[in-house]
Design a protein around this motif. Structure first.
Motif, PDB file in Angstrom:
ATOM      1  N   THR A 141       1.134  -1.037   0.198  1.00  0.00           N
ATOM      2  CA  THR A 141       0.009  -0.009   0.166  1.00  0.00           C
ATOM      3  C   THR A 141       1.024   0.859  -0.382  1.00  0.00           C
ATOM      4  OG1 THR A 141      -0.072  -0.339   2.489  1.00  0.00           O
ATOM      5  CG2 THR A 141      -2.275  -0.913   1.431  1.00  0.00           C
ATOM      6  N   GLY A 142       1.792   1.376   0.149  1.00  0.00           N
ATOM      7  CA  GLY A 142       2.807   2.091   0.407  1.00  0.00           C
ATOM      8  C   GLY A 142       2.531   2.934   2.494  1.00  0.00           C
ATOM      9  N   ILE A 143       2.004   2.357   2.989  1.00  0.00           N
ATOM     10  CA  ILE A 143       1.781   3.451   4.024  1.00  0.00           C
ATOM     11  C   ILE A 143       3.295   2.840   4.769  1.00  0.00           C
ATOM     12  CG2 ILE A 143      -0.091   3.102   4.934  1.00  0.00           C
ATOM     13  CD1 ILE A 143       0.226   1.029   6.546  1.00  0.00           C
ATOM     14  N   VAL A 144       4.444   2.150   4.388  1.00  0.00           N
ATOM     15  CA  VAL A 144       5.764   1.856   4.880  1.00  0.00           C
ATOM     16  C   VAL A 144       6.465   1.378   3.565  1.00  0.00           C
ATOM     17  CG1 VAL A 144       5.112   0.946   7.408  1.00  0.00           C
ATOM     18  CG2 VAL A 144       5.710  -0.973   5.590  1.00  0.00           C
ATOM     19  N   ASN A 145       7.605   1.708   3.704  1.00  0.00           N
ATOM     20  CA  ASN A 145       8.358   1.505   2.743  1.00  0.00           C
ATOM     21  C   ASN A 145       9.627   0.156   2.870  1.00  0.00           C
ATOM     22  OD1 ASN A 145      10.139   3.139   3.996  1.00  0.00           O
ATOM     23  ND2 ASN A 145      10.184   5.354   1.858  1.00  0.00           N
ATOM     24  N   VAL A 146       9.769  -0.011   4.108  1.00  0.00           N
ATOM     25  CA  VAL A 146      10.443  -1.611   4.104  1.00  0.00           C
ATOM     26  C   VAL A 146       9.648  -2.448   5.212  1.00  0.00           C
ATOM     27  CG1 VAL A 146      12.599  -2.356   6.244  1.00  0.00           C
ATOM     28  CG2 VAL A 146      12.625   0.187   4.277  1.00  0.00           C
ATOM     29  N   VAL A 147       9.851  -3.352   4.407  1.00  0.00           N
ATOM     30  CA  VAL A 147       9.174  -4.208   5.500  1.00  0.00           C
ATOM     31  C   VAL A 147       9.653  -5.817   6.200  1.00  0.00           C
ATOM     32  CG1 VAL A 147       7.133  -6.840   5.278  1.00  0.00           C
ATOM     33  CG2 VAL A 147       6.392  -3.823   4.963  1.00  0.00           C
ATOM     34  N   VAL A 148       9.708  -5.886   7.371  1.00  0.00           N
ATOM     35  CA  VAL A 148      10.562  -7.057   7.938  1.00  0.00           C
ATOM     36  C   VAL A 148       9.685  -8.412   8.139  1.00  0.00           C
ATOM     37  CG1 VAL A 148      12.209  -7.505   9.789  1.00  0.00           C
ATOM     38  CG2 VAL A 148      12.387  -4.839   8.720  1.00  0.00           C
ATOM     39  N   CYS A 149      11.241  -9.500   8.143  1.00  0.00           N
ATOM     40  CA  CYS A 149      10.145 -10.362   8.438  1.00  0.00           C
ATOM     41  C   CYS A 149      10.709 -11.409   7.977  1.00  0.00           C
ATOM     42  CB  CYS A 149       9.185 -11.145   7.566  1.00  0.00           C
ATOM     43  SG  CYS A 149       9.567 -11.344   5.945  1.00  0.00           S
ATOM     44  N   ASP A 150      10.762 -12.749   8.817  1.00  0.00           N
ATOM     45  CA  ASP A 150      12.221 -13.965   8.752  1.00  0.00           C
ATOM     46  C   ASP A 150      12.201 -14.005   7.275  1.00  0.00           C
ATOM     47  OD1 ASP A 150      10.556 -16.708   8.419  1.00  0.00           O
ATOM     48  OD2 ASP A 150       9.315 -15.432  10.778  1.00  0.00           O
ATOM     49  N   GLY A 151      13.044 -14.974   6.766  1.00  0.00           N
ATOM     50  CA  GLY A 151      12.836 -15.455   5.918  1.00  0.00           C
ATOM     51  C   GLY A 151      12.091 -16.173   4.989  1.00  0.00           C
ATOM     52  N   PHE A 152      11.170 -17.969   6.077  1.00  0.00           N
ATOM     53  CA  PHE A 152      10.551 -18.559   5.803  1.00  0.00           C
ATOM     54  C   PHE A 152       9.058 -17.936   5.082  1.00  0.00           C
ATOM     55  CE2 PHE A 152       6.289 -20.913   6.816  1.00  0.00           C
ATOM     56  CZ  PHE A 152       7.115 -22.476   6.156  1.00  0.00           C
ATOM     57  N   THR A 153       8.986 -16.846   6.347  1.00  0.00           N
ATOM     58  CA  THR A 153       7.824 -15.739   5.944  1.00  0.00           C
ATOM     59  C   THR A 153       8.039 -15.075   5.130  1.00  0.00           C
ATOM     60  OG1 THR A 153       7.021 -15.194   8.415  1.00  0.00           O
ATOM     61  CG2 THR A 153       5.843 -14.203   6.792  1.00  0.00           C
ATOM     62  N   GLY A 154       9.423 -14.484   5.070  1.00  0.00           N
ATOM     63  CA  GLY A 154       8.791 -14.088   3.829  1.00  0.00           C
ATOM     64  C   GLY A 154       9.622 -14.472   2.457  1.00  0.00           C
ATOM     65  N   ASN A 155      10.181 -15.898   2.267  1.00  0.00           N
ATOM     66  CA  ASN A 155       9.132 -16.343   0.912  1.00  0.00           C
ATOM     67  C   ASN A 155       8.572 -16.809   0.888  1.00  0.00           C
ATOM     68  OD1 ASN A 155      10.432 -19.372  -0.197  1.00  0.00           O
ATOM     69  ND2 ASN A 155      12.248 -18.142  -0.615  1.00  0.00           N
ATOM     70  N   VAL A 156       7.199 -16.834   1.463  1.00  0.00           N
ATOM     71  CA  VAL A 156       6.264 -17.525   1.083  1.00  0.00           C
ATOM     72  C   VAL A 156       5.776 -16.035   0.708  1.00  0.00           C
ATOM     73  CG1 VAL A 156       4.063 -18.381   2.361  1.00  0.00           C
ATOM     74  CG2 VAL A 156       5.789 -19.793   2.677  1.00  0.00           C
TER      75      VAL A 156
END
Lengths: 327, 327
Positions: free
Chosen positions: B210-225
């Motif tokens: 949406t653009g409310i943030v421009n950096v989204v952080v997560c672990d690699g499992f969640t990010g990959n899925v």
């Protein structure tokens, strides 16, 4: 009474439902005077409709625990009470998800042998038959056995309701069996050891909607993030399509010409037709409708609940899991 | 030499890159005779191009560990060797991700103070400026401090390369700070305690683009899925749009008329322009191009690497993290 639109979504949905399913009896639980004041004459047309008064309402801000303890006269609580008393076969709510889940857990309990209930939804797939994905947020984490049970429950749902052979996939970050968390690898072993269960193996995020499997199993954290990501991407693409067709006079004119096709596309992607999350694993049918949906979406959630109850998914899960015990 | 199309994607991409960035010097690492046999005359046109021979190639089937130990003459290994020797500023590869990551880790090491490198990508956002998401699969799990560092690295990248104020969000299943895994809550605390860091709080899957943030952080499992789910949904929608415009003669005719608009939409959604995953946190710039992309996609991955090196993101991360130590 719940959801962003309250009765303005739920009651028109009930009317539509009774037109489509005239043999089903509906029980409305909520503030009697509010309901009759606004919808009295409209509801008078239906015989197979009962109204049960509930003076309280669970708010979105209510803590699940306090809703369970303190709001014993809420529409949510009264509805689940009559479900527990077998006076109805299913409850549909668009209220506070946490409160609904906790209240349902507390008053209904889980199917014998089921460790944890899971939130399940039927999502669109390219094969057209849909894919059941669970858990979508009831459990932050899941043990291998819980994941296994989610898979069996999803498979029984697809078999009973949609009459399709279920193929179960475990959501992971690679198709190879060495990939991912230990608890996922251990769940895969449970599926492999279990006879009469069509286990595909690991699937990745881009496989969910292809139709290569029709049951996708994951923990509630992953499922919730994934489901919402799907909604977000669909929303963004919708925005881009709209903005491109509105870019200038020419594209607007093209948009008018292309309207019938665009309309078909929008209808196929309409999230409302996939509305209705089942709390699978409970002793009774409880379906959560998205809080922000309108009467069309709520109607679809009612259909989900109707189908789950009509095809007695719970008995089929019970039988499948007790068969496992006897191996 | 890597990826599904090998030199047929990488070398045309290099030619395009040299047309656009004539002041950048490119070093091609691979099988000299194969390259010259097929692309010799074409490459002769460019002065700022060097060719380094590497007789071996890491295959997609190679285990990362065995690739690192045994294939010391592979194009991947030789490229990272010259990067470690500071003979080049960045390496771009479309080969085996695991082998690339392990080899890069081993030969380049991480920035001082960085616990783990993360895979980061710039994804499209509705605001148009893009959103940096990480980790997309380098680490199955992440500690609170690692998530914190991912956020700082992503923020520095957005600041240096895109010259925008970074707003960091933690991917979670609810916006409230009580939601989600313990390690996510603890990471949130680290962000809150850190001065000069614009921390938004939790974001959900439908907030990513949406653009409310421009950096989204997560672990690699969640990010990959999550990343692969985005690709899957975009692919499904693309299929649905195509099938609806091909449904019958009328819709085909409309499709021809609407072609310029549909083309604009497809261009905005073209995954190739978002190609190029950075291994952020390493001491040098390493970018992974999607194995199945064509020369356009590989060209975009080259641009990603060029920008990361050009704006010296690594020094800026180093300074930011050492400033933290001195608080």
């Amino acid at each position: 009474m719940g959801g962003d639109f309250g009765m303005d979504a739920t009651i028109p949905a009930c009317c539509k439902f009774l037109e489509e399913y005239p043999n089903v009896k509906l029980v409305l639980v909520g503030d009697r005077s509010q309901i009759l004041h606004k919808f009295g004459p409209q509801l008078d047309r239906y015989n197979s409709l009962e109204l049960i008064h509930a003076p309280e309402c669970v708010d979105m801000q209510d803590e699940p625990r306090s809703a369970l303890r303190k709001k014993k006269q809420s529409s949510m609580r009264v509805a689940i009470d009559i479900l527990a008393q077998h006076k109805v076969n299913a409850v549909i709510s668009s209220g506070n998800t946490g409160a609904l889940m906790l209240t349902a857990y507390h008053l209904l309990g889980t199917i014998e042998g089921v460790e944890r209930a899971a939130i399940a939804k039927i999502l669109p797939s390219m094969s057209g038959e849909g894919v059941c994905m669970l858990d979508l947020g009831a459990n932050l984490e899941a043990t291998p056995n819980q994941l296994f049970q989610f898979g069996i429950m999803g498979a029984q749902l697809m078999r009973c309701v949609y009459n399709v052979d279920s193929i179960i996939g475990l959501l992971n970050i690679g198709s190879e069996s060495i990939k991912g968390h230990e608890y996922i690898k251990n769940a895969a072993e449970l599926f492999k050891q279990y006879p009469n269960c069509n286990f595909y193996g690991n699937v990745e995020g881009n496989d969910i909607n292809t139709g290569i499997v029709n049951v996708v199993v994951c923990d509630g954290f992953t499922g919730n993030v994934t489901l919402k990501t799907m909604e977000g991407i669909a929303h963004m693409i919708n925005k881009i399509v709209t903005s491109e067709f509105k870019r200038n006079l020419l594209s607007k004119a093209i948009g008018i010409l292309a309207y019938p096709v665009i309309n078909c596309i929008k209808r196929r992607l309409d999230a409302r037709q996939y509305n209705g999350a089942m709390f699978l694993g409970l002793n009774n049918v409880v379906v959560k409708s998205h809080g922000s949906t309108d009467y069309i979406g709520f109607y679809h959630a009612m259909e989900v609940a109707y189908k789950e109850a009509r095809h007695d998914v719970i008995t089929s899960i019970k039988e499948k899991l007790s068969a496992k015990k006897n191996i």
